[in-house]
Enzyme design. Structure first.
Site, PDB file in Angstrom:
ATOM      1  N   PHE A   1      44.064  24.615  55.606  1.00  0.00           N
ATOM      2  CA  PHE A   1      43.068  25.204  56.481  1.00  0.00           C
ATOM      3  C   PHE A   1      41.716  24.619  56.093  1.00  0.00           C
TER       4      PHE A   1
ATOM      5  N   PRO B   1      30.624  20.053  53.277  1.00  0.00           N
ATOM      6  CA  PRO B   1      29.608  19.871  52.232  1.00  0.00           C
ATOM      7  C   PRO B   1      28.347  20.694  52.514  1.00  0.00           C
TER       8      PRO B   1
ATOM      9  N   ALA C   1      28.299  23.361  54.822  1.00  0.00           N
ATOM     10  CA  ALA C   1      28.642  24.640  55.449  1.00  0.00           C
ATOM     11  C   ALA C   1      29.724  25.329  54.623  1.00  0.00           C
TER      12      ALA C   1
ATOM     13  N   GLN D   1      37.879  37.150  23.864  1.00  0.00           N
ATOM     14  CA  GLN D   1      37.126  37.829  22.809  1.00  0.00           C
ATOM     15  C   GLN D   1      38.076  38.463  21.790  1.00  0.00           C
TER      16      GLN D   1
ATOM     17  N   HIS E   1      40.980  37.535  21.067  1.00  0.00           N
ATOM     18  CA  HIS E   1      41.648  36.467  20.308  1.00  0.00           C
ATOM     19  C   HIS E   1      40.701  35.801  19.315  1.00  0.00           C
TER      20      HIS E   1
ATOM     21  N   GLU F   1      37.417  31.706  49.431  1.00  0.00           N
ATOM     22  CA  GLU F   1      37.607  32.652  50.538  1.00  0.00           C
ATOM     23  C   GLU F   1      36.478  33.682  50.593  1.00  0.00           C
TER      24      GLU F   1
ATOM     25  N   THR G   1      32.449  34.062  48.693  1.00  0.00           N
ATOM     26  CA  THR G   1      31.947  34.370  47.348  1.00  0.00           C
ATOM     27  C   THR G   1      31.744  35.881  47.201  1.00  0.00           C
ATOM     28  N   SER G   2      31.501  36.296  45.977  1.00  0.00           N
ATOM     29  CA  SER G   2      31.244  37.731  45.734  1.00  0.00           C
ATOM     30  C   SER G   2      30.066  38.204  46.560  1.00  0.00           C
TER      31      SER G   2
HETATM   32  C1  LIG Z   1      34.440  26.069  17.928  1.00  0.00           C
HETATM   33  C2  LIG Z   1      34.449  26.901  16.676  1.00  0.00           C
HETATM   34  C3  LIG Z   1      33.694  26.484  15.590  1.00  0.00           C
HETATM   35  C4  LIG Z   1      33.690  27.224  14.405  1.00  0.00           C
HETATM   36  N1  LIG Z   1      33.019  26.748  13.309  1.00  0.00           N
HETATM   37  C5  LIG Z   1      33.143  27.377  12.112  1.00  0.00           C
HETATM   38  C6  LIG Z   1      32.543  26.846  10.938  1.00  0.00           C
HETATM   39  O1  LIG Z   1      31.869  25.818  10.973  1.00  0.00           O
HETATM   40  N2  LIG Z   1      32.743  27.490   9.780  1.00  0.00           N
HETATM   41  C7  LIG Z   1      33.470  28.639   9.682  1.00  0.00           C
HETATM   42  O2  LIG Z   1      33.604  29.173   8.590  1.00  0.00           O
HETATM   43  N3  LIG Z   1      34.048  29.181  10.779  1.00  0.00           N
HETATM   44  C8  LIG Z   1      33.902  28.573  11.985  1.00  0.00           C
HETATM   45  N4  LIG Z   1      34.496  29.125  13.117  1.00  0.00           N
HETATM   46  C9  LIG Z   1      35.226  30.369  12.997  1.00  0.00           C
HETATM   47  C10 LIG Z   1      34.485  31.572  13.612  1.00  0.00           C
HETATM   48  O3  LIG Z   1      33.390  31.990  12.802  1.00  0.00           O
HETATM   49  C11 LIG Z   1      35.503  32.728  13.756  1.00  0.00           C
HETATM   50  O4  LIG Z   1      36.325  32.366  14.836  1.00  0.00           O
HETATM   51  C12 LIG Z   1      34.876  34.074  13.978  1.00  0.00           C
HETATM   52  O5  LIG Z   1      34.228  34.526  12.796  1.00  0.00           O
HETATM   53  C13 LIG Z   1      35.898  35.129  14.400  1.00  0.00           C
HETATM   54  O6  LIG Z   1      36.970  35.169  13.492  1.00  0.00           O
HETATM   55  P1  LIG Z   1      38.453  35.050  14.036  1.00  0.00           P
HETATM   56  O7  LIG Z   1      38.510  33.970  15.011  1.00  0.00           O
HETATM   57  O8  LIG Z   1      39.371  34.997  12.877  1.00  0.00           O
HETATM   58  O9  LIG Z   1      38.683  36.403  14.837  1.00  0.00           O
HETATM   59  P2  LIG Z   1      39.101  37.820  14.252  1.00  0.00           P
HETATM   60  O10 LIG Z   1      38.246  38.177  13.100  1.00  0.00           O
HETATM   61  O11 LIG Z   1      40.561  37.861  14.067  1.00  0.00           O
HETATM   62  O12 LIG Z   1      38.687  38.758  15.450  1.00  0.00           O
HETATM   63  C14 LIG Z   1      39.512  39.003  16.572  1.00  0.00           C
HETATM   64  C15 LIG Z   1      38.894  40.119  17.357  1.00  0.00           C
HETATM   65  O13 LIG Z   1      38.883  41.314  16.601  1.00  0.00           O
HETATM   66  C16 LIG Z   1      37.579  41.839  16.506  1.00  0.00           C
HETATM   67  N5  LIG Z   1      37.422  42.489  15.203  1.00  0.00           N
HETATM   68  C17 LIG Z   1      37.705  41.997  13.965  1.00  0.00           C
HETATM   69  N6  LIG Z   1      37.432  42.924  13.046  1.00  0.00           N
HETATM   70  C18 LIG Z   1      36.948  43.997  13.680  1.00  0.00           C
HETATM   71  C19 LIG Z   1      36.480  45.283  13.258  1.00  0.00           C
HETATM   72  N7  LIG Z   1      36.445  45.630  11.996  1.00  0.00           N
HETATM   73  N8  LIG Z   1      36.054  46.165  14.210  1.00  0.00           N
HETATM   74  C20 LIG Z   1      36.082  45.810  15.515  1.00  0.00           C
HETATM   75  N9  LIG Z   1      36.519  44.624  15.952  1.00  0.00           N
HETATM   76  C21 LIG Z   1      36.952  43.730  15.045  1.00  0.00           C
HETATM   77  C22 LIG Z   1      36.676  40.641  16.670  1.00  0.00           C
HETATM   78  O14 LIG Z   1      35.364  41.011  17.063  1.00  0.00           O
HETATM   79  C23 LIG Z   1      37.437  39.855  17.731  1.00  0.00           C
HETATM   80  O15 LIG Z   1      37.172  40.392  18.983  1.00  0.00           O
HETATM   81  C24 LIG Z   1      34.463  28.403  14.313  1.00  0.00           C
HETATM   82  C25 LIG Z   1      35.179  28.843  15.437  1.00  0.00           C
HETATM   83  C26 LIG Z   1      35.184  28.099  16.588  1.00  0.00           C
HETATM   84  C27 LIG Z   1      35.979  28.590  17.751  1.00  0.00           C
HETATM   85  C1  LIG Z   2      39.363  25.109  44.310  1.00  0.00           C
HETATM   86  C2  LIG Z   2      38.804  25.419  45.666  1.00  0.00           C
HETATM   87  C3  LIG Z   2      39.652  25.543  46.742  1.00  0.00           C
HETATM   88  C4  LIG Z   2      39.142  25.793  48.031  1.00  0.00           C
HETATM   89  N1  LIG Z   2      40.002  25.828  49.096  1.00  0.00           N
HETATM   90  C5  LIG Z   2      39.488  25.893  50.359  1.00  0.00           C
HETATM   91  C6  LIG Z   2      40.326  25.760  51.508  1.00  0.00           C
HETATM   92  O1  LIG Z   2      41.550  25.647  51.382  1.00  0.00           O
HETATM   93  N2  LIG Z   2      39.758  25.777  52.735  1.00  0.00           N
HETATM   94  C7  LIG Z   2      38.409  25.913  52.904  1.00  0.00           C
HETATM   95  O2  LIG Z   2      37.945  25.899  54.038  1.00  0.00           O
HETATM   96  N3  LIG Z   2      37.588  26.054  51.842  1.00  0.00           N
HETATM   97  C8  LIG Z   2      38.082  26.030  50.576  1.00  0.00           C
HETATM   98  N4  LIG Z   2      37.246  26.130  49.495  1.00  0.00           N
HETATM   99  C9  LIG Z   2      35.813  26.310  49.712  1.00  0.00           C
HETATM  100  C10 LIG Z   2      35.304  27.715  49.407  1.00  0.00           C
HETATM  101  O3  LIG Z   2      35.747  28.610  50.380  1.00  0.00           O
HETATM  102  C11 LIG Z   2      33.767  27.640  49.300  1.00  0.00           C
HETATM  103  O4  LIG Z   2      33.466  27.004  48.079  1.00  0.00           O
HETATM  104  C12 LIG Z   2      33.116  28.991  49.361  1.00  0.00           C
HETATM  105  O5  LIG Z   2      33.257  29.559  50.627  1.00  0.00           O
HETATM  106  C13 LIG Z   2      31.615  28.919  49.009  1.00  0.00           C
HETATM  107  O6  LIG Z   2      30.960  27.942  49.708  1.00  0.00           O
HETATM  108  P1  LIG Z   2      30.031  26.864  48.941  1.00  0.00           P
HETATM  109  O7  LIG Z   2      30.840  26.344  47.828  1.00  0.00           O
HETATM  110  O8  LIG Z   2      29.531  25.900  49.901  1.00  0.00           O
HETATM  111  O9  LIG Z   2      28.865  27.694  48.320  1.00  0.00           O
HETATM  112  P2  LIG Z   2      27.485  28.118  49.034  1.00  0.00           P
HETATM  113  O10 LIG Z   2      27.787  28.769  50.313  1.00  0.00           O
HETATM  114  O11 LIG Z   2      26.554  26.974  49.017  1.00  0.00           O
HETATM  115  O12 LIG Z   2      26.982  29.221  48.033  1.00  0.00           O
HETATM  116  C14 LIG Z   2      26.252  28.966  46.838  1.00  0.00           C
HETATM  117  C15 LIG Z   2      25.781  30.292  46.280  1.00  0.00           C
HETATM  118  O13 LIG Z   2      24.905  30.919  47.211  1.00  0.00           O
HETATM  119  C16 LIG Z   2      25.363  32.192  47.552  1.00  0.00           C
HETATM  120  N5  LIG Z   2      25.020  32.500  48.925  1.00  0.00           N
HETATM  121  C17 LIG Z   2      25.230  31.755  50.034  1.00  0.00           C
HETATM  122  N6  LIG Z   2      24.823  32.391  51.122  1.00  0.00           N
HETATM  123  C18 LIG Z   2      24.315  33.578  50.712  1.00  0.00           C
HETATM  124  C19 LIG Z   2      23.738  34.698  51.368  1.00  0.00           C
HETATM  125  N7  LIG Z   2      23.595  34.731  52.691  1.00  0.00           N
HETATM  126  N8  LIG Z   2      23.333  35.742  50.621  1.00  0.00           N
HETATM  127  C20 LIG Z   2      23.470  35.724  49.285  1.00  0.00           C
HETATM  128  N9  LIG Z   2      24.030  34.709  48.611  1.00  0.00           N
HETATM  129  C21 LIG Z   2      24.456  33.655  49.313  1.00  0.00           C
HETATM  130  C22 LIG Z   2      26.836  32.142  47.329  1.00  0.00           C
HETATM  131  O14 LIG Z   2      27.358  33.430  47.146  1.00  0.00           O
HETATM  132  C23 LIG Z   2      26.915  31.289  46.087  1.00  0.00           C
HETATM  133  O15 LIG Z   2      26.699  32.071  44.946  1.00  0.00           O
HETATM  134  C24 LIG Z   2      37.746  25.937  48.213  1.00  0.00           C
HETATM  135  C25 LIG Z   2      36.890  25.849  47.109  1.00  0.00           C
HETATM  136  C26 LIG Z   2      37.396  25.572  45.854  1.00  0.00           C
HETATM  137  C27 LIG Z   2      36.449  25.452  44.701  1.00  0.00           C
END
Ligand SMILES: Cc1cc2nc3c(=O)[nH]c(=O)nc-3n(C[C@H](O)[C@H](O)[C@H](O)COP(=O)(O)OP(=O)(O)OC[C@H]3O[C@@H](n4cnc5c(N)ncnc54)[C@H](O)[C@@H]3O)c2cc1C
Ligand SMILES: Cc1cc2nc3c(=O)[nH]c(=O)nc-3n(C[C@H](O)[C@H](O)[C@H](O)COP(=O)(O)OP(=O)(O)OC[C@H]3O[C@@H](n4cnc5c(N)ncnc54)[C@H](O)[C@@H]3O)c2cc1C
Lengths: 380, 257
Positions: A123, A128, A130, A337, A339, A364, A366-367
């Site tokens: 469909f 671009p 519209a 989060q 995880h 279909e 936007t919000s």
């Molecule tokens: C791209 C990337 C780069 C990173 N770089 C570094 C780095 O350079 N050095 C380093 O040391 N680490 C690094 N990290 C690790 C990062 O700091 C940890 O991922 C982070 O501290 C969360 O620990 P976790 O992933 O083990 O999650 P978890 O601790 O297992 O947490 C899982 C979930 O449980 C929640 N949770 C845990 N305990 C509690 C509690 N007591 N109460 C409520 N909620 C809780 C957390 O908020 C989270 O939603 C990196 C991670 C990423 C993804």
């Molecule tokens: C993966 C994918 C599959 C798709 N498949 C189809 C398909 O099968 N057929 C098809 O016809 N289309 C398809 N679309 C297109 C899709 O329906 C459009 O992307 C969508 O309707 C939004 O149009 P736009 O991207 O041009 O955004 P725009 O209309 O340019 O909107 C940009 C921003 O402005 C906001 N905005 C625009 N007008 C207003 C307003 N009056 N008031 C407040 N906010 C506004 C929008 O909410 C949005 O946040 C697809 C798009 C994607 C990404």
């Protein structure tokens, strides 16, 4: 009032879930990585009759209802958002308009093979310049003798690369007030002058096929006009109302998948000497996720039920689509989060859900457009 | 060919099992067609499609089993029979089920009866063989291949990973093992058609059975979950010492020797 699914609906749910668990879910991460459109999987879905759920038997369907269809979309989306999108678009956007507005001949020719899962349809509304403002369509179709000659461009058209035909919206004239008349025309994809490129590099729903269409002097017989020539705009609004129920169902499916992973992970992960699921902060997240998913699902079922019972459903379809996509985004975000760092890694397959669900707030309508639709329904 | 499939609605054992007041709690549990019975259904459909005939799928259970029967119909069975014992039988075991099934089948002239090798809930593997005994027909359990040529039947049987080839004849009862086939998904048209296929509901009365006739032969004393799996122990050191330690542990800790 009865909140229980019928036996058929339950059986459909179980069948689609089994199928999706075995034939889709194990490959979803790979399809996401390679952006491969799993055509063989779609063929299997076609053989099971999934593309014909909401269409009557006489048109190759199985005579199911919109609720059954929404259930199928949810279950497929739970396994893979991209496959779910292409499935929903094929049925709601590719096939439904022909079922709603097509002549008997058009239904036999185009709908029947789609309902049987033998062909895909697409469909093409968005251009671009519209998107939300679909009335701003620039594609033109001019009648010369017995043929329409179509020129224009469409973008982001789902499934067009695999489609036998695309329903293209185009300006065909002006009404007495000088406003553009938009019509819908069925354009076979093998028509000379019709170019389809599928090279977008998408953030999510990467297993779905998305294409750009270029129409240069594309000629189709005038019988390919779909429905009322003056009501093309109204027709696609109706089509989108139905499509929104399926996007809502897809959002529920993706959110459900993210929630299930988060719940499982929370029970397994130990920090500070106990399972993180024992922390109230995590429990509250999970409680909110479960609640919002169920509320969204109920709204999907209600909108589908209204449609099945021939009652107005525009507002409810927008409620469902808007609420489900926005709650789905929150749920997928919280699933990452919960995880922690693992959630940020592709290996854990939760970040994909967030990328996939983002589209549901855009496609279909936007919000923002949903809020416009709802406000209009409220009489604003 | 007159084909019957014996099907059970079971607990999905992949779900967490909860015991409440000495019984397995069914609250919120998922129920499915016993997976081995799915092989039986698929095989029945393949035999019917090849040799013609009609498939009746039979279950002993309660009203809830209608969904699983409809699913079997959606896969391709022709008729379904629900023998509803909910109001008549309080305690049942494999004897009860087999007796009821045999009573139902005795005047139906079955050519082929297919059942699952075991039900994944109770896991006794008795119902199939007991029914065959009561009907006085041959049976082969845990089959992985079935070939029918006239009244001659060649069956491959799984014997703990090895294969046994058996020649036998119709009428016959077989029980299906994993590997027999790949059960199909019920298709959408199949699901919609299943609604219209006949589903007959019977009670003990209809089979001229009294509750006493089918009284369970076994008694359940207690139901409990297996003990939680403890972490394993890896022995270290010289092989001779490890063996010594193992033997002593088997005596003192595991107390199995
Ligand atoms: C791209 C990337 C780069 C990173 N770089 C570094 C780095 O350079 N050095 C380093 O040391 N680490 C690094 N990290 C690790 C990062 O700091 C940890 O991922 C982070 O501290 C969360 O620990 P976790 O992933 O083990 O999650 P978890 O601790 O297992 O947490 C899982 C979930 O449980 C929640 N949770 C845990 N305990 C509690 C509690 N007591 N109460 C409520 N909620 C809780 C957390 O908020 C989270 O939603 C990196 C991670 C990423 C993804
Ligand atoms: C993966 C994918 C599959 C798709 N498949 C189809 C398909 O099968 N057929 C098809 O016809 N289309 C398809 N679309 C297109 C899709 O329906 C459009 O992307 C969508 O309707 C939004 O149009 P736009 O991207 O041009 O955004 P725009 O209309 O340019 O909107 C940009 C921003 O402005 C906001 N905005 C625009 N007008 C207003 C307003 N009056 N008031 C407040 N906010 C506004 C929008 O909410 C949005 O946040 C697809 C798009 C994607 C990404």
């Amino acid at each position: 009032m009865n909140f229980e699914l019928t036996k058929e609906q339950q059986m459909i749910k179980e069948m689609v879930r089994d199928f999706a668990e075995n034939e889709i879910k194990p490959y979803a991460a790979e399809w996401d990585r390679t952006a491969e459109f799993p055509i063989e999987t779609f063929k299997k879905m076609g053989e099971l009759g999934l593309f014909g759920i909401p269409f009557p038997e006489e048109y190759g369907g199985s005579g199911g209802d919109t609720i059954s269809y929404a259930i199928a979309v949810e279950e497929i989306g739970r396994a893979c958002g991209g496959v779910g999108l292409s499935y929903a678009a094929a049925v709601s956007l590719g096939a439904s308009p022909i079922y709603y507005f097509g002549t008997e001949e058009q239904k036999q020719k185009w709908l029947v093979p789609m309902a049987k899962g033998e062909t895909f349809g697409a469909f093409g509304l968005t251009e671009p310049n519209a998107g939300s403002d679909a009335g701003g369509t620039r594609t033109r179709a001019v009648l010369y003798g017995d043929e329409y000659v179509i020129n224009g461009e469409k973008c982001w058209i789902t499934n067009a690369g695999y489609a036998r035909q695309v329903i293209v919206t185009a300006v065909t004239g002006k009404d007495e007030k000088g406003k553009n008349i938009i019509s819908a025309i069925i354009v076979p994809t093998d028509t000379p002058g019709f170019t389809i490129n599928c090279n977008y590099d998408k953030m999510g729903v990467r297993a779905s096929n998305t294409c750009e269409l270029v129409l240069e002097d594309v000629r189709v017989p005038k019988e390919n006009l779909l429905g009322d020539p003056k009501k093309g705009f109204k027709q696609f609004l109706y089509t989108l109302d139905g499509g929104r129920i399926s996007i809502a169902a897809l959002s529920v499916g993706i959110a459900q998948a993210a929630f299930e992973k988060a719940l499982k992970y929370a029970k397994e992960r130990t920090q500070f000497g106990q399972s993180i699921s024992k922390f109230q902060a995590i429990q509250f997240k999970l409680a909110d996720m479960a609640m919002q998913i169920e509320l969204a699902r109920n709204m999907v079922y209600k909108a589908a039920w209204l449609k099945d019972n021939n009652k107005p459903f525009t507002k409810e379809a927008s409620f469902a689509k808007l609420f489900a996509s926005e709650m789905g985004f929150r749920v997928c975000n919280q699933a990452i989060q919960i995880h922690g760092g693992y959630g940020y890694m592709k290996e854990y397959e939760v970040e994909r859900h967030l990328r996939d669900i983002k589209l549901m707030e855009i496609g279909e309508g936007t919000s923002e457009v949903q809020r416009i639709v709802i406000a209009r329904q409220l009489g604003c | 060919m007159n084909i019957f499939v014996l099907m059970k609605r079971t607990f999905d054992t992949e779900e967490k099992i909860v015991i409440n007041n000495g019984a397995v709690s069914e609250d919120g549990a998922e129920f499915i067609i016993n997976p081995y019975d799915e092989y039986a259904i698929e095989e029945a459909i393949q035999v019917r499609d090849k040799h013609g005939g009609e498939i009746t799928v039979v279950t002993v259970g309660n009203e809830e089993a209608e969904k699983e029967l409809r699913t079997a119909l959606a896969m391709g069975c022709d008729k379904a029979v629900l023998i509803n014992i909910e109001d008549d039988v309080e305690e049942s075991d494999q004897y009860t089920t087999a007796k009821i099934l045999a009573e139902y089948l005795k005047d139906k002239n079955p050519d082929l009866i297919l059942a699952g090798n075991v039900a994944i809930d109770g896991g006794s593997g008795q119902v199939g063989p007991r029914v065959a005994e009561l009907l006085g027909i041959p049976y082969v359990t845990t089959i992985t291949k079935l070939d029918i040529d006239g009244s001659k039947v060649t069956v491959v049987r799984d014997v703990e990973g090895d294969e046994e080839i058996i020649e036998t004849s119709l009428p016959l009862l077989v029980t299906a093992q994993q590997g027999l086939n790949e059960p199909r998904y019920p298709s959408l048209p199949g699901i919609m058609k299943a609604k219209k296929k006949p589903l007959e509901e019977l009670e003990l009365d209809d089979l001229d059975l009294e509750e006493d006739d089918v009284e369970a032969k076994t008694k359940t004393i207690e139901i409990f979950l297996p003990p939680k799996k403890e972490a394993g122990k890896i022995l270290q050191g010289e092989l001779v010492d490890q063996v010594k330690e193992l033997v002593s542990l088997l005596h003192t800790e595991a107390k199995v020797v």
